[in-house]
Design a protein around this motif. Structure first.
Motif, PDB file in Angstrom:
ATOM      1  N   TYR A 186       0.833  -1.203   0.000  1.00 49.05           N
ATOM      2  CA  TYR A 186       0.000   0.000   0.000  1.00 49.05           C
ATOM      3  C   TYR A 186       0.869   1.255   0.000  1.00 49.05           C
ATOM      4  N   ARG A 241     -13.537   8.731   5.134  1.00 48.64           N
ATOM      5  CA  ARG A 241     -12.144   9.015   5.466  1.00 48.64           C
ATOM      6  C   ARG A 241     -11.220   8.022   4.768  1.00 48.64           C
ATOM      7  N   ARG A 242      -9.923   8.404   4.706  1.00 44.15           N
ATOM      8  CA  ARG A 242      -8.973   7.578   3.970  1.00 44.15           C
ATOM      9  C   ARG A 242      -8.858   6.173   4.562  1.00 44.15           C
ATOM     10  N   GLU A 243      -8.810   6.077   5.914  1.00 43.10           N
ATOM     11  CA  GLU A 243      -8.714   4.750   6.513  1.00 43.10           C
ATOM     12  C   GLU A 243      -9.984   3.943   6.294  1.00 43.10           C
ATOM     13  N   SER A 244     -11.143   4.630   6.240  1.00 37.77           N
ATOM     14  CA  SER A 244     -12.398   3.928   5.962  1.00 37.77           C
ATOM     15  C   SER A 244     -12.452   3.477   4.506  1.00 37.77           C
ATOM     16  N   PHE A 289      -9.942   2.436   2.819  1.00 43.43           N
ATOM     17  CA  PHE A 289      -9.144   1.210   2.723  1.00 43.43           C
ATOM     18  C   PHE A 289      -9.954  -0.011   3.155  1.00 43.43           C
ATOM     19  N   PHE A 290     -10.650   0.112   4.289  1.00 41.66           N
ATOM     20  CA  PHE A 290     -11.366  -1.045   4.829  1.00 41.66           C
ATOM     21  C   PHE A 290     -12.693  -1.318   4.110  1.00 41.66           C
TER      22      PHE A 290
END
Length: 284
Positions: free
Chosen positions: A90, A181-184, A186-187
């Motif tokens: 990533y 959000r960016r982390e959301s 991804f998941f």
């Protein structure tokens, strides 16, 4: 006649060549499975059907203990290698250009081209130095797991990185435009589209760890022996038909796992195709 013969040969030469390759690859495995049921120790003569070597395998504590140790080490190292490879891939694919990116990529791919003897020897020297300095770690299952994680991470990163490069960035941009959000992202967006690559990377690293002999030989300690080490030790002292039985059972387990994963991947692909078709058919 000559033209018909040449067309016939050119039409079937690919099939014949492929059949020859498969015979070359799988004939020794078939030979091994057949002679795991041999009633005697004869290597080239099948004297009768018997389960005696499977019974002897169940009573061989070295093989049984080596199998469970190899399974635990492979399970742990494959999981760690896949997680670390996902983060590394990533960073290389989605983080853009950053200082040290080329160095990181080179170091990540180095185990792919470096001989395992060199990797095992360098890790042995590293762990021995740490043990003399801090009294930790003792050579055993933990050090084998670390070595296998290092090797497996390089292979897993190649699989995951290729999948990340194929993912459409517009999906991530659309999710962030909608307030994700960016982390959301991804998941919720990227991870579901990477499941097949993650599964393939995990299976690859699990197989590499379970099958490894060289690194395990360098990093194992007293009383800690993986299944490939046990089989290699038996083979050096002469063929033991219990090894045939162990190999036949391993091939059966691997075949079942590959078939199950293939069925799951095919169903997942069909499900995604149906969802995309429904989404395309819905009015805007």
């Amino acid at each position: 006649m000559s033209r018909w013969l040449s067309r016939h040969i050119s039409r079937h030469i690919g099939s014949v060549w492929l059949s020859g390759v498969f015979v070359f690859l799988y004939a020794p495995l078939a030979f091994l499975v057949v002679f795991s049921f041999n009633s005697t120790r004869q290597d080239a003569v099948f004297t009768g059907f018997s389960w005696r070597w499977y019974q002897a395998l169940m009573g061989d504590s070295r093989i049984v203990d080596g199998f469970f140790l190899s399974f635990k080490v492979a399970l742990t190292s494959a999981t760690l290698a896949t997680l670390l490879a996902t983060m590394a891939a990533y960073a290389l694919v989605r983080a853009g250009h950053f200082r040290g990116r080329s160095w990181m990529s080179a170091m990540l791919n180095a185990p792919l081209v470096m001989p395992e003897v060199i990797i095992g020897m360098s890790l042995l020297l590293l762990f021995v130095g740490f043990e003399r300095l801090a009294g930790w770690p003792d050579r055993g299952a933990f050090t084998i797991m670390l070595g296998h994680t290092l090797l497996g991470m390089a292979y897993a990163a190649v699989v995951i990185e290729s999948r990340l490069k194929e993912l459409d960035r517009t999906l991530e941009e659309a999710a962030m435009d909608l307030g994700c959000r960016r982390e959301s992202v991804f998941f919720l967006v990227m991870l579901p589209n990477m499941t097949q690559a993650l599964g393939a990377a995990w299976l690859l690293t699990f197989t590499l760890s379970f099958d490894d002999v060289v690194i395990s030989e360098f990093l194992s300690g007293p009383g800690v022996t993986t299944l490939p080490q046990v089989i290699f030790g038996y083979a050096r002292r002469g063929i033991n038909p219990s090894i045939y039985a162990a190999a036949a059972l391993l091939m059966l387990i691997v075949t079942v796992c590959v078939v199950v994963f293939g069925v799951y991947a095919a169903r997942r692909a069909r499900s995604l195709a149906r969802e995309q078709a429904r989404a395309a058919a819905e009015p805007a």
